[in-house]
Design a protein around this motif. Structure first.
Motif: not given
Length: 69
Positions: A1-8, A36-46, A56-63
């Motif tokens: 499985m691939r990971e879609a990392l979103f920096t928050v 996370k729901e918005e990220a999933r919808e964007a991923l489906i569209s893309a 989907i993985r959300l990561q804070s910008e400071s981490q």
């Protein structure tokens, strides 16, 4: 499985915005759950039906990001 990392990051109005540079996706929402729901919808569209192969993985910008050895 691939990971879609979103920096928050927090926006000036108190909302949240997340970006995935690899897929060139940006989303915004008021809470992490909505984000996370918005990220999933964007991923489906893309990527279409192949979105099921992504997690989907959300990561804070400071981490700090881990670097593979």
């Amino acid at each position: 499985m691939r990971e879609a990392l979103f920096t928050v990051r927090r926006t000036a109005d108190g909302g949240l915005c997340a970006k995935n540079n690899v897929l060139r996706l940006s989303v915004a929402a008021r809470s992490r759950e909505e984000l996370k729901e918005e990220a999933r919808e964007a991923l489906i569209s893309a990527v279409g039906p192949s979105h099921v192969g992504y997690r989907i993985r959300l990561q804070s910008e400071s981490q700090p990001q881990s670097v593979p050895a």
